[in-house]
Write an enzyme that holds these catalytic residues in place. Structure first.
Site, short mmCIF file in Angstrom:
data_model
loop_
_atom_site.label_atom_id
_atom_site.label_comp_id
_atom_site.label_asym_id
_atom_site.label_seq_id
_atom_site.Cartn_x
_atom_site.Cartn_y
_atom_site.Cartn_z
N VAL A 57 49.91 12.17 79.83
CA VAL A 57 50.91 11.72 78.85
C VAL A 57 52.12 10.99 79.59
O VAL A 57 52.79 10.30 78.91
CB VAL A 57 51.45 12.50 77.93
CG1 VAL A 57 50.06 12.78 76.86
CG2 VAL A 57 52.04 13.64 78.45
N SER A 135 60.14 22.47 68.18
CA SER A 135 60.39 24.11 68.28
C SER A 135 61.64 24.09 67.59
O SER A 135 62.58 23.57 67.04
CB SER A 135 60.45 24.16 69.98
OG SER A 135 60.86 25.62 70.20
N TYR A 148 64.55 22.98 78.17
CA TYR A 148 63.49 23.07 76.99
C TYR A 148 64.02 22.58 75.68
O TYR A 148 63.52 21.61 74.76
CB TYR A 148 62.68 24.23 76.82
CG TYR A 148 61.65 24.14 75.93
CD1 TYR A 148 60.47 23.66 76.06
CD2 TYR A 148 61.88 25.16 74.89
CE1 TYR A 148 59.31 23.91 75.49
CE2 TYR A 148 60.74 25.31 73.83
CZ TYR A 148 59.52 24.62 74.05
OH TYR A 148 58.54 24.52 73.14
N THR A 183 50.79 31.73 72.82
CA THR A 183 50.09 30.64 73.65
C THR A 183 49.81 31.10 75.01
O THR A 183 50.61 31.99 75.51
CB THR A 183 50.74 29.24 73.28
OG1 THR A 183 52.37 29.60 74.06
CG2 THR A 183 51.33 28.97 71.99
#
Length: 255
Positions: A57, A135, A148, A183
């Protein structure tokens, strides 16, 4: 009479679809009747009923080639789930300029590249939808997540801008804001901690419902937002975080 599956006849793309939340989304979409393409740097784990396409991507040519492959295979594109992302730890002092550029390139520009390549096809869909995966870090201050959090805040802002730009073209845009989810990336963080068990207990306790969010729970929120039955839902950020962003719970009573 057998009910027609919700996504029957629709074609969906899920970026980062080879593992974690993306894999759960691809599975749920397939189970509901969609034909699904999973874009991933390593699509080897994609199940047989999902079209796995090796895609970077951060590379516009790679993205456009993958979109073209989906259009040629299925003749249409109706849903895009921009899930591909990478993490980063540290305060604003701790990450280099190169790291900032890298995480932005994947988390934000990745969604931009995939969306703009898919838009010509989405404009022809009778049920066009885009769901971005942001998020809880987009809206809640979390220690050691400066880079992040910044990228995920940008994803949420991008979602709202895209929703305003494309709703009158018949394209709904929303995002989900997961809490800390079970995850592979989170598991790697746990494995690298000095005391993984204590770190897991701390992560569980950080969320008011007392556990990590599952990838399947996030996937169910995504397929709701992307589905034809949510036709009046646009420009929404749906939290799937056990109340982490909004609830202020009293500490549990001692035993």
């Amino acid at each position: 009479m057998r009910a027609v599956p919700e996504y029957a006849g629709l074609v969906a793309i899920v970026t980062g679809g080879g593992s974690g939340i993306g894999a759960a989304v691809a599975h749920e979409l397939t189970a509901r009747g969609a034909r699904v393409a999973a874009f991933d740097l390593d699509p080897s784990g994609v199940p047989a009923d999902v079209l796995g396409i090796k895609t970077d991507v951060t590379d516009d040519a790679s993205v456009r080639a993958a979109i073209q492959q989906v259009a040629e295979a299925y003749g249409r594109i109706d849903v895009v789930v921009n899930n591909a992302g990478i993490g980063a730890q540290g305060t604003v002092e701790d990450n280099s300029d190169d790291q900032w550029h890298q995480v932005f390139d994947v988390n934000v520009m990745g969604a931009v590249r995939v969306t703009r390549a898919a838009l010509p096809y989405l404009r022809h869909s009778p049920a066009a939808a885009i769901v971005n995966v942001a998020s809880v870090a987009a809206t809640t201050g979390i220690p050691q997540r400066a880079l992040y959090s910044t990228t995920k805040g940008a994803v949420q802002s991008l979602t709202m801008a895209m929703a305003a730009d494309h709703l009158r073209e018949g394209i709904r845009v929303n995002c989900v804001n997961p809490g800390t989810a079970a995850t592979p990336w989170v598991q790697r963080l746990l494995d690298a901690a000095p005391d993984p068990e204590a770190e897991r207990v701390a992560l569980d306790a950080r969320q008011p419902h007392g556990r990590l969010v599952t990838a399947e729970e996030v996937a169910l929120a995504v397929v709701y937002l992307a589905g034809p039955t949510s036709g009046s839902t646009a420009g929404t950020a749906l939290a799937v975080d056990g109340g982490m962003a909004t609830l202020r719970m009293r500490p549990p009573a001692p035993n």
